[in-house]
Structure formats: structure tokens, C-alpha cells
Design a protein around this motif. Structure first.
Motif, PDB file in Angstrom:
ATOM      1  N   LEU A  15       0.830  -1.201   0.000  1.00  0.00           N
ATOM      2  CA  LEU A  15       0.000   0.000   0.000  1.00  0.00           C
ATOM      3  C   LEU A  15       0.865   1.252   0.000  1.00  0.00           C
ATOM      4  N   GLU A  16       1.875   1.294   0.844  1.00  0.00           N
ATOM      5  CA  GLU A  16       2.760   2.460   0.916  1.00  0.00           C
ATOM      6  C   GLU A  16       3.560   2.651  -0.366  1.00  0.00           C
ATOM      7  N   TYR A  17       4.044   1.558  -0.968  1.00  0.00           N
ATOM      8  CA  TYR A  17       4.779   1.674  -2.228  1.00  0.00           C
ATOM      9  C   TYR A  17       3.887   2.259  -3.320  1.00  0.00           C
ATOM     10  N   MET A  18       2.665   1.754  -3.424  1.00  0.00           N
ATOM     11  CA  MET A  18       1.750   2.256  -4.447  1.00  0.00           C
ATOM     12  C   MET A  18       1.399   3.722  -4.201  1.00  0.00           C
ATOM     13  N   LEU A  19       1.200   4.073  -2.948  1.00  0.00           N
ATOM     14  CA  LEU A  19       0.897   5.469  -2.628  1.00  0.00           C
ATOM     15  C   LEU A  19       2.065   6.371  -3.000  1.00  0.00           C
ATOM     16  N   TYR A  20       3.265   5.922  -2.695  1.00  0.00           N
ATOM     17  CA  TYR A  20       4.450   6.729  -2.966  1.00  0.00           C
ATOM     18  C   TYR A  20       4.713   6.851  -4.466  1.00  0.00           C
ATOM     19  N   GLY A  24      -1.469   6.953  -5.361  1.00  0.00           N
ATOM     20  CA  GLY A  24      -2.727   6.453  -4.822  1.00  0.00           C
ATOM     21  C   GLY A  24      -2.924   5.003  -5.188  1.00  0.00           C
ATOM     22  N   THR A  25      -3.941   4.429  -4.610  1.00  0.00           N
ATOM     23  CA  THR A  25      -4.297   3.044  -4.914  1.00  0.00           C
ATOM     24  C   THR A  25      -5.710   2.809  -4.423  1.00  0.00           C
ATOM     25  N   ASN A  26      -6.195   1.600  -4.605  1.00  0.00           N
ATOM     26  CA  ASN A  26      -7.509   1.226  -4.098  1.00  0.00           C
ATOM     27  C   ASN A  26      -7.531  -0.271  -3.811  1.00  0.00           C
ATOM     28  N   ALA A  27      -8.607  -0.716  -3.206  1.00  0.00           N
ATOM     29  CA  ALA A  27      -8.704  -2.125  -2.817  1.00  0.00           C
ATOM     30  C   ALA A  27      -8.678  -3.052  -4.025  1.00  0.00           C
ATOM     31  N   THR A  28      -9.267  -2.616  -5.136  1.00  0.00           N
ATOM     32  CA  THR A  28      -9.275  -3.446  -6.341  1.00  0.00           C
ATOM     33  C   THR A  28      -7.861  -3.674  -6.847  1.00  0.00           C
ATOM     34  N   ARG A  29      -7.079  -2.614  -6.924  1.00  0.00           N
ATOM     35  CA  ARG A  29      -5.685  -2.736  -7.399  1.00  0.00           C
ATOM     36  C   ARG A  29      -4.882  -3.650  -6.480  1.00  0.00           C
ATOM     37  N   LEU A  30      -5.021  -3.458  -5.176  1.00  0.00           N
ATOM     38  CA  LEU A  30      -4.290  -4.297  -4.230  1.00  0.00           C
ATOM     39  C   LEU A  30      -4.764  -5.750  -4.271  1.00  0.00           C
ATOM     40  N   SER A  31      -6.056  -5.976  -4.465  1.00  0.00           N
ATOM     41  CA  SER A  31      -6.552  -7.358  -4.521  1.00  0.00           C
ATOM     42  C   SER A  31      -6.002  -8.076  -5.744  1.00  0.00           C
ATOM     43  N   VAL A  40     -10.863  -8.565   1.655  1.00  0.00           N
ATOM     44  CA  VAL A  40      -9.644  -8.687   2.465  1.00  0.00           C
ATOM     45  C   VAL A  40      -8.813  -7.415   2.332  1.00  0.00           C
ATOM     46  N   MET A  41      -8.691  -6.915   1.117  1.00  0.00           N
ATOM     47  CA  MET A  41      -7.888  -5.724   0.897  1.00  0.00           C
ATOM     48  C   MET A  41      -8.578  -4.478   1.428  1.00  0.00           C
ATOM     49  N   SER A  42      -9.888  -4.427   1.354  1.00  0.00           N
ATOM     50  CA  SER A  42     -10.620  -3.301   1.936  1.00  0.00           C
ATOM     51  C   SER A  42     -10.383  -3.232   3.438  1.00  0.00           C
ATOM     52  N   LYS A  43     -10.379  -4.390   4.094  1.00  0.00           N
ATOM     53  CA  LYS A  43     -10.102  -4.441   5.531  1.00  0.00           C
ATOM     54  C   LYS A  43      -8.664  -4.025   5.832  1.00  0.00           C
ATOM     55  N   ALA A  44      -7.735  -4.412   4.954  1.00  0.00           N
ATOM     56  CA  ALA A  44      -6.332  -4.032   5.147  1.00  0.00           C
ATOM     57  C   ALA A  44      -6.173  -2.514   5.046  1.00  0.00           C
ATOM     58  N   ILE A  45      -6.851  -1.900   4.084  1.00  0.00           N
ATOM     59  CA  ILE A  45      -6.786  -0.441   3.949  1.00  0.00           C
ATOM     60  C   ILE A  45      -7.413   0.226   5.164  1.00  0.00           C
ATOM     61  N   LEU A  46      -8.532  -0.292   5.634  1.00  0.00           N
ATOM     62  CA  LEU A  46      -9.174   0.261   6.830  1.00  0.00           C
ATOM     63  C   LEU A  46      -8.254   0.157   8.039  1.00  0.00           C
ATOM     64  N   LEU A  47      -7.610  -0.991   8.220  1.00  0.00           N
ATOM     65  CA  LEU A  47      -6.675  -1.167   9.330  1.00  0.00           C
ATOM     66  C   LEU A  47      -5.506  -0.186   9.216  1.00  0.00           C
ATOM     67  N   TYR A  48      -5.000  -0.012   8.006  1.00  0.00           N
ATOM     68  CA  TYR A  48      -3.908   0.948   7.795  1.00  0.00           C
ATOM     69  C   TYR A  48      -4.360   2.356   8.170  1.00  0.00           C
TER      70      TYR A  48
END
Length: 61
Positions: A15-20, A24-31, A40-48
Motif C-alpha cells: 500500500l505504501e509503495y503504491m501510494l508513494y 494512490g491506490t484502491n482495494a481493487t488494485r491491491l486485490s 480482504v484488501m478493503s479491511k487491510a486499507i481500513l486497518l492501515y
């Protein structure tokens, strides 16, 4: 302080690499990147966002 699993840490890093690098990024890209379900990725972004509230800005557009 909460202990994070290795999987959570790897998701945070991606997430940090994509942001940097991409600005930006989103749950779809990360999934797609991890080959995991979107929820799962939406929860990971929420936790972050919960653990790093000043590091991530949500843009709903």
C-alpha cells in the motif's frame, strides 16, 4: 501496541509503495496485486487508516 502479522505488514508495504510511486491506490488494485478477495484488501486499507490516520487520505471520487 498492536502486533501485526507478516501478511498485514506485507500488505501495508505494498500500500505504501503504491501510494508513494503512483500517488494512490484502491482495494481493487491491491486485490489484483495479491490475488486476494476485494474484502480482504478493503479491511487491510481500513486497518492501515486506523493505525496511521495522518498518512492516508480517502478520495471517494
Amino acid at each position: 501496541m498492536k502486533e501485526f502479522s507478516n501478511q498485514q505488514i506485507e500488505r501495508f508495504k505494498a500500500l505504501e509503495y503504491m501510494l508513494y510511486w503512483e500517488g494512490g491506490t484502491n482495494a481493487t488494485r491491491l486485490s489484483h496485486f495479491f490475488g486476494m478477495h476485494l474484502n480482504v484488501m478493503s479491511k487491510a486499507i481500513l486497518l492501515y487508516r486506523q493505525t496511521h490516520p495522518e498518512s492516508l487520505i480517502f478520495d471517494g471520487y
